[in-house]
Design an enzyme around this catalytic site. Sequence first.
Site, mmCIF file in Angstrom:
data_model
loop_
_atom_site.group_PDB
_atom_site.id
_atom_site.type_symbol
_atom_site.label_atom_id
_atom_site.label_comp_id
_atom_site.label_asym_id
_atom_site.label_seq_id
_atom_site.Cartn_x
_atom_site.Cartn_y
_atom_site.Cartn_z
ATOM 1 N N HIS A 118 -19.159 -9.284 0.644
ATOM 2 C CA HIS A 118 -19.305 -8.103 -0.210
ATOM 3 C C HIS A 118 -19.589 -6.897 0.674
ATOM 4 O O HIS A 118 -20.280 -7.031 1.684
ATOM 5 C CB HIS A 118 -20.456 -8.292 -1.210
ATOM 6 N N ASP B 264 -17.983 -13.749 -8.064
ATOM 7 C CA ASP B 264 -16.705 -14.355 -8.444
ATOM 8 C C ASP B 264 -16.560 -15.799 -8.001
ATOM 9 O O ASP B 264 -15.643 -16.487 -8.427
ATOM 10 C CB ASP B 264 -15.552 -13.528 -7.867
#
Length: 434
Positions: free
Chosen positions: A311, A369
Site C-alpha cells: 500500500h 483486498d
Amino acid sequence: MTNSETKATLSFSDGSPALEMPIYKGSIGPDVIDIRKLYGSTGMFTYDPGFMSTAACNSSITYIDGDKGELLYRGYPIEQLAVNGGDFLETCFLLLNGELPTADQKKDFVATVTNHTMVHEQMQFFFRGFRRDAHPMSVLVGTVGALASFYHDSLDINDPHHREVSAIRLIAKMPTLVAMAYKYSIGQPFVYPRNDLSYSANFMHMMFSTPCEPYKTNEVLVRALDRILILHADHEQNASTSTVRLAGSSGANPFACIAAGIACLWGPAHGGANEAALSMLEEIGSVDNISHFIEQVKDKNSGVKLMGFGHRVYKNYDPRAKLMRETCYEVLQELGLQDDPLFKLAMALEKIALEDEYFVSRKLYPNVDFYSGIVQRALGIPTALFTGIFALARTVGWIAQWKEMISDPEQKIGRPRQLFVGSPKRDVPAIDKR
Ligand code: CMC
C-alpha cells in the site's frame, strides 16, 4: 490548519535569492510546506510524480497513519466503527456530516436514503444497450454518469440543497445500479428495491431474489456485507478520490465526478485488486505452489505482483485487512465452509510472505483486498462484481470529499504543472522534406 512558527527556507546554490515559505500544522499527521508562491517567486515548479510528497487539499474527513496502521473516519477508529459503530448508513452519515447521528437523525437519514432507492424506469434501457458479458465496472461508469441526465433538479453545484440531494441519490441508487448490472449479466429480471429492508439486506435482496423465489436474508451475511461497505467507505486522497476531486474542480456535476471515480477505481493497482487477488489465489491453486509463485513475485522481470499486498500509505498491517480476515472467518463458519481451500491458501500465502525478507524489507503487508474477495465469493457475489461492490461502498467517501471540496474557499480548478522534456519550438517542414 494553523500556521507553524517554524518557516521553511529554500535556498539555491547559484546564489539566487532564498524563498521563505509558511508551514501549516494539521490536527494530526505531517505538517505541510505552502509552496503556492514558489512559481511566482522563482519561476520553478516542484516535481512530484505520483504525489509522493504533495498534499493537494486540506480535509477533515479521513486520517490514515500508515506507520501505525491506523484509519480514522472523522476521528473514530475504523475498528470501533466496524465492530460497535452501528451499520453502514451510520458511517455514511458520519462521513457526510462530521458527527455520528443521534437516534432521531439516524431515523430521518435512513428514511431519506430509503426513499431514493429506485432509479428512473428509463434507466433499464441503458442497461439493455450493453452486451451481457460487459464488465460491471464499464456498465457502472456508463449508468452512474447517465444519472446526470435524469436528475436535472439537483445539478446546481453552487446550491447546498442540490448538493445534498445528489449525495443522497448517489448513496441510495448505487446498490440498485450494481444489482441491476449483475442481474443483466446473468439474464435475470431486474429486482426492485424493498424499502422495508436495511441498506445491505436490500442490496442482497436485489442481487439474489427472483420473481419466483424471495431471498431469505441471513443476519451474519448481511452484517458481513455491511462491514465490507464500512471498511471501504473512505480512504482520504487515494487515486479515485483525487480523480473525483479533480473532475469536480472544474465544476462538473456530481454524477459525472463519481463516474470518473469509478473509472479510476477499476484499475488493478486500486479497486481492481480484490478481483485480481482472488484470480491470483485461484491460479496458484494449492499450498504446494506458493513457493514457486513467491519466487516469481520476487523476480522483477516476471511482472508478477502479490495482489492484495502493499500500500502507498500503510507501511504496517492495513487495519481493514485485519477486520476483513475476521469477517472472512465468520462468514465461512456460518456457511459451513471452514475448510474453504482458497481461505486456507490465502492464510498460508500471507504467513509465508510475512516471513519473507523481500516483503519484510519493503514493509509489504496484506491490504483490505487480500481477504475481501474470499468473503464476497462466499456471499455469492461473482468475481467480476467485486470492484463494483467497492465502488458502491466508496461512493459515500467520494461524495463527502466532493462536497468538502466545493465548500472549501481555497478550492481552485486542479491543474498540475509539468517538466517539459519534448522538442523545443521548431518549424513544420513540407511533407517531401520529412
Ligand atoms: N508484490 C510485489 N512487490 C511489490 C508489491 C506487491 N504487491 N507492492 C509493492 N512491491 C514492491 C515494488 O516492486 C517496489 O520494489 P522495489 O523497491 O524493489 O522497486 C517496492 O515494493 C515499493 O513499491 P511501490 O510500487 O513503489 O509502492 P507504491 O506505493 O507505488 O504502490 C501499490 C502501492 C498498492 C500500487 C502496490 O503495492 C501494488 O501494486 N500492490 C498490489 C495491488 C494491490 O493490492 N492494490 C490494492 C491497494 S489497497 C486498496 C486500494 O487502495 O484500492
